[in-house]
Structure formats: structure tokens, C-alpha cells
Scaffold this active site. Structure first.
Site, PDB file in Angstrom:
ATOM      1  CG  HIS A   1      -1.468  -1.387   1.387  1.00  0.00           C
ATOM      2  ND1 HIS A   1      -2.874  -1.373   0.427  1.00  0.00           N
ATOM      3  CD2 HIS A   1      -1.631  -2.086   2.188  1.00  0.00           C
ATOM      4  CE1 HIS A   1      -3.403  -2.676   1.352  1.00  0.00           C
ATOM      5  NE2 HIS A   1      -2.812  -2.991   2.480  1.00  0.00           N
TER       6      HIS A   1
HETATM    7  C1  BDR Z   1      -3.057   1.268   4.861  1.00  0.00           C
HETATM    8  O1  BDR Z   1      -3.296   0.889   6.111  1.00  0.00           O
HETATM    9  C2  BDR Z   1      -2.675   0.592   6.575  1.00  0.00           C
HETATM   10  O2  BDR Z   1      -2.678   0.127   7.302  1.00  0.00           O
HETATM   11  C3  BDR Z   1      -1.126   0.725   6.591  1.00  0.00           C
HETATM   12  O3  BDR Z   1       0.006   1.102   7.075  1.00  0.00           O
HETATM   13  C4  BDR Z   1      -1.753   1.897   4.782  1.00  0.00           C
HETATM   14  O4  BDR Z   1      -1.356   2.662   5.346  1.00  0.00           O
HETATM   15  C5  BDR Z   1      -3.743  -0.137   4.056  1.00  0.00           C
HETATM   16  O5  BDR Z   1      -5.852   0.471   4.158  1.00  0.00           O
END
Ligand code: BDR
Ligand code: CA
Length: 300
Positions: free
Chosen positions: A237
Site C-alpha cells: 500500500h
Molecule cells: C493502509 O492502512 C495501514 O494499515 C497501512 O499502513 C496502509 O497505510 C492500507 O489500508
């Protein structure tokens, strides 16, 4: 070279994103601001400090400023089930680095005002700090050329609820403030990040060589796959947001106006109205190229 400030809640994928930003010859990290989210603010700040100390050394000159411990309303819910009991999983020594006495909002305003049009903000946690920095400060909004946001699930299912992606769900009010600010936003959501992952079978050496970042990256993925038994994919992500800062055309985007549901069952849902608008929603990604960027930059 692109000058960036990274707003982050480390976070295992945040850690990979930080490694990329530090290693990339195309980016200059001018500061890090921390926010609660994946873990409490004190944990995410401690994680940012110990990551930076490990990767950049105990004399690291990159400032770290402490931000919000709660969203604009209510409290953060955290994601220990994804990132481990302290938000990072792997153990790193306690840091000797200290955060600035200036808080994240003051830091963002100070640095952005000092370099109008120069500093890209890469926001990979809940958007509370960024929204607070913009609050009643149109001069700050005018001075930011772009915010790259990891957040949202526009045309796909959410990850924290069926409707919502985690970062946006944590502070939907802040997300609306950022999307309504008129600042050019590139929105890197689950629509593209769920396609971009490291597979369990690619390990234990997802990253090559013996640099600190390669070793730490391999350690984080090994730990996560051990803990998350049924998971075969580690989604990139936050690293994809940094990849988009390095090579923007790795994403295909569409202009939109974006709004976020703040209440009820659909809290955190990101709704895009395509056509015109200040938000470029990432609707496609060159997966092979994106994973290649993440892999090569962390392997440096
Ligand atoms: C996002 O949520 C967090 O848990 C991760 O670091 C990322 O920024 C993904 O949905
Ligand atoms: Ca994050």
C-alpha cells in the site's frame, strides 16, 4: 530531485515506504511527521524513530515531528492484527534519536511556508495532521504542489469494513478536508494497492543484497508471513505511494471530485465523481513495474 515530507503511522508497509524514500536518488526526505493509526501515536513515533536510527544512523539529520493522537472526532481504532503488537512486529533497539519539540502541524506549516510550491507531502496514514495544517491556512494549501495519499477504496471492496479503507476510515473528516482543499491530490487506494504485493513464495529474500534496508525489509516480510498464517500476499500500500512519487506514470489516474462518508455503516467510503476535480484517482497500475521499483529501491 523531488523534495518530500512523509506523514506516516509505522506500520510495516510504512516502514518499507520510508526505506524507499530514504534510498531513492529521486527523492529528498525533508521531514517525517507521525500520526496515530496502525498503533498508538507513541508507538508509531517510537517506530519512526527506531526505523530512522537503524536506516539513517544515530546522527540522522532528518527531522521527525510528532502529530495527532486522535482523529478530528473520536479515537483511532488501530490495526495491530495486521502490523503486530507494537505496529511493527520485528524488534529494533530503542531509539536514541529524539523528535522535534515543534509538533507535526507546526512543522508542516513551517516547512511548506518556507518553500512554497516545492514540497510534496506523501501521506500514508490517517490524514489528521495534514487536515490540521490546512485548517484556516489557505496560504499553506496554495503552497503545496501535490499530496500523494495512500487511502480509499473507490471501485473495490474496503479492507477495514466492506465499504472503507483503513486510513480514510480512521479519520474521514480529515480526508474530506484534504479532498476539498483544492490541492492536487493523487489518491493511491486499494483499487491499485491490492494488485501490488509481495507473495509469500517470493521469500525469504524478496529484496536482494545485504543493505540495511534489504535485510530489514526481508525481516519484516518474514515476520508478517509467519504471524499471518493464512495470508499469501503482503500488499504494498504505502510503498506504492512512494513509487508514484518516484515514477508518477506507474499509475493511470482519472480526475475526480472525491467525498467521504463520515457516519454510519458506510463510514470511510470514498466516492469519486469522475470528470473534473482536484483529485487524481489511481484506477490502474503497471504492477510489474511498480513491484520492480519497490524491490530495486529497497535492495539498494
Ligand atoms: C493502509 O492502512 C495501514 O494499515 C497501512 O499502513 C496502509 O497505510 C492500507 O489500508
Ligand atoms: Ca500507513
Amino acid at each position: 530531485m523531488r523534495r518530500v515530507i512523509i506523514d506516516t503511522d509505522p506500520g510495516t508497509d510504512d516502514a518499507l515506504a520510508l526505506m524507499m524514500a530514504l534510498n531513492s536518488p529521486d527523492l529528498v526526505v525533508e521531514g517525517i511527521t507521525t500520526v496515530g493509526g496502525n498503533a498508538t501515536l507513541s508507538e508509531t513515533t517510537e517506530n519512526a524513530l527506531r526505523l530512522m536510527e537503524h536506516l539513517d544512523g544515530p546522527d540522522s539529520a532528518i527531522p521527525i515531528a510528532v502529530g495527532a493522537d486522535r482523529p478530528l472526532h473520536g479515537t483511532y481504532t488501530h490495526a495491530y492484527h495486521v502490523h503486530g503488537s507494537d505496529g511493527l512486529g520485528i524488534s529494533l533497539p530503542a531509539p536514541t534519536l529524539k523528535p522535534l519539540s515543534m509538533n507535526a502541524v507546526e512543522f508542516l506549516r513551517d516547512r511548506i511556508a518556507a518553500s512554497p510550491g516545492e514540497l510534496t507531502v506523501i501521506a500514508i496514514g490517517p490524514l489528521t495532521n495534514v487536515a490540521a495544517a490546512l485548517d484556516n491556512r489557505p496560504d499553506i494549501a496554495d503552497a503545496i504542489p501535490e499530496i500523494i495519499v495512500m487511502g480509499g477504496a473507490v471501485g473495490v471492496r474496503g479492507n477495514i469494513t466492506p465499504h472503507a479503507e483503513f486510513n480514510i476510515h480512521e479519520d474521514p473528516w480529515a480526508a474530506n478536508a484534504v479532498f476539498e482543499s483544492g490541492i492536487p491530490v493523487t489518491l493511491v487506494g486499494l483499487d491499485v494497492t491490492h494488485q501490488t504485493f509481495m507473495h509469500r513464495n517470493g521469500g525469504p529474500r524478496w529484496f536482494e543484497g545485504d543493505s540495511k534496508s534489504a535485510q530489514l525489509g526481508n525481516g519484516i516480510l518474514t515476520d508478517r508471513f509467519r504471524e499471518l498464517d493464512g495470508e499469501d500476499e503482503f500488499h504494498l500500500h504505502d510503498p506504492l505511494a512512494v513509487a508514484a512519487a518516484i515514477e508518477p506514470d506507474v499509475l493511470t489516474c482519472r480526475a475526480a471530485r472525491v467525498s467521504v462518508v463520515t457516519d454510519g455503516e458506510e463510514r470511510g467510503r470514498t466516492i469519486a465523481s469522475y470528470g473534473e476535480g482536484s483529485v487524481k484517482v489511481a484506477v490502474g497500475v503497471d504492477v510489474e513495474r511498480a513491484v520492480g521499483i519497490v524491490r530495486s529501491v529497497i535492495s539498494q
